[in-house]
Write a protein that holds these residues in place. Structure first.
Motif: not given
Length: 466
Positions: A424-450
């Motif tokens: 769970k902690a690992w998943e939270r970390g990747y989600i937070e990293a994706a949101l940072r990289l996409t500046r909070g854009n959920v659609s782009q973060a989801a694409k980045l995470l597959g």
């Protein structure tokens, strides 16, 4: 060695180290009305005195020309490092009969507060000491540590500080690149001039150009007035561009132009302006690899990296985890008005063993949590363990064999491992990293995470916006 029997409550302590008794006696007489003066004739005496005192003096006057010893030909410089290793918050004034700029830069690079040429005016000394005592200790502004890796970095900072050319600072996230940049400015001839910082990853790509170069009224929707940019506001000081690898490719040529000839234009105008500031850039990316892939301009990279500083990760700073622990636990407790926590031997051993993959930033955050939860308490290894981010030590390797090896090392170190919590902690970390990289854009973060956006909202524990 003069060591007063007691320390008056309202009189701050001052350590004076000089091998000339006439100088120590004179300083003790001149400053004794305002300070409880502890006078020593050598580095060895000063270190021994610090071991005897309940609390280190907040101020010190150190003679740079202490007689050399067989093991230390530069006793004055070595004493600066020793004092700050013992008490990172101590403000050290260096006294020297040789007013050389190189000595002053090196002393400041080691952490000295000020460099004063002999003979020193007692009235001036009093003013400087009072000002230093009143200044808040920079919890965020100190490069704390005594490891060879950090000493090398400080030496390079002192060497490069006087140059007008650009510096590229490389290092992992949380390692202290911002502190290195600030030190470069503080030790430079531009120290009294502006020091501005801009995180290139923290602003939208469309706003980078007007932020850096400014704009004129009517240049774009919302430009209601003329506004200067960072290059203009920095004047002849220093401009720190953090996360330079995030700079859009189309703007890299404009930054290159400023670095080449100092010229830039506000958005919406034709008038050419000139910048006199020094650019310091930082990145946690492999910019050489970015150049090879075409994501970063080769000519800009070479302009930025006239000098290169590599900030070591905490795992390479041998012995500094204990010094940083001491520094942060005391400074944070003082800030909160509580007693600092402490570790039992097993907890301290675990602290020294932990890798801190998030570097100094992670270490400080752990100390903040412990200081908040356990003020004034003695902590065991069992109480420390939950605060260490075990999941962050498990990056996603490229193959299954590497995963098994990483997991085996982690399980060997863990006391109370919980697979569900770790995942769970690992998943939270990747989600937070994706949101940072996409500046909070959920659609782009989801694409980045597959994954799709609905799944991401579900794992974030929030409802999808319609």
């Amino acid at each position: 060695m003069i060591a007063p029997q007691s320390l008056p409550e309202k009189k701050p302590a001052l350590l004076v180290v000089d091998d000339d008794p006439l100088i120590t006696d004179t300083l003790a007489f001149a400053l004794g009305t305002d300070y409880e003066v502890y006078a020593c004739e050598s580095r060895a005496q000063a270190i021994e005195l610090l071991r005897q005192l309940d609390a280190p003096p907040p101020l010190a006057l150190v003679d740079l020309g202490l007689p050399p010893t067989p093991h230390s030909p530069a006793e004055g410089f070595q004493l600066i490092a020793d004092l700050l290793a013992h008490s990172p918050r101590m403000k050290i004034f260096v006294l020297s009969g040789q007013n050389e700029a190189a000595n002053a830069r090196h002393a400041r690079a080691l952490g000295a507060w000020e460099f004063i040429a002999k003979p020193s005016d007692p009235a001036l000394l009093k003013r400087l000491l009072a000002r230093a005592l009143a200044a808040p200790a920079g919890e965020e502004g100190e490069m704390v540590g005594a490891s060879p890796a950090l000493a090398k970095l400080k030496s390079q900072i002192a060497q490069f500080a006087g140059s007008p050319y650009s510096v590229l600072i490389e290092g992992e996230s949380g390692s202290g690149k911002e502190l290195a940049a600030a030190s470069l400015h503080r030790l430079s001839p531009r120290a009294a001039r502006p020091y501005l910082t801009l995180n290139c990853a923290a602003i939208a790509p469309t706003l980078v150009e007007p932020t850096l170069f400014g704009y004129v009224k009517g240049a774009f929707t919302g430009a209601a007035t003329n506004k200067s940019g960072y290059f203009e506001d920095a004047e002849d000081g220093s401009l720190f561009l953090d996360e330079i690898g995030e700079l859009p490719l189309e703007l890299q040529s404009k930054l290159l132009r400023v670095l080449e000839n100092g010229e830039y234009q506000r958005v919406g105008e034709t008038q050419r302006r000139n910048s006199r500031c020094r650019v310091i850039a930082a990145t946690n990316r492999d910019l050489r690899g970015e150049v090879r892939s075409g994501a970063f301009r080769a000519d800009l990279y070479h302009r930025l990296s006239v000098f290169t500083l590599s900030v070591p990760p905490l795992r390479e700073m041998e012995g500094d985890k204990g010094l940083l622990l001491e520094h942060f636990r005391r400074s944070l407790a003082a800030k909160a008005g509580v007693q600092p926590f402490e570790f039992d031997p097993q907890a301290l051993a675990r602290w020294q063993q932990y890798d801190f993959p998030g570097n100094v930033r992670e270490l400080r955050n752990v100390v903040i949590r412990l200081a908040t939860k356990y003020p004034g308490q003695r902590l065991s290894k069992a109480e420390l363990e939950p605060e260490l981010d075990l999941a962050s030590a498990l990056p996603a390797p490229a193959d299954g064999g590497a995963i098994v090896e990483q997991a085996q090392r982690q399980l060997e170190r863990a006391v109370a491992f919980n697979l569900d919590e770790t995942l769970k902690a690992w998943e939270r970390g990747y989600i937070e990293a994706a949101l940072r990289l996409t500046r909070g854009n959920v659609s782009q973060a989801a694409k980045l995470l597959g994954i799709n956006r609905t799944t991401l909202y579900s794992r974030m524990g929030t409802k999808e916006e319609k």
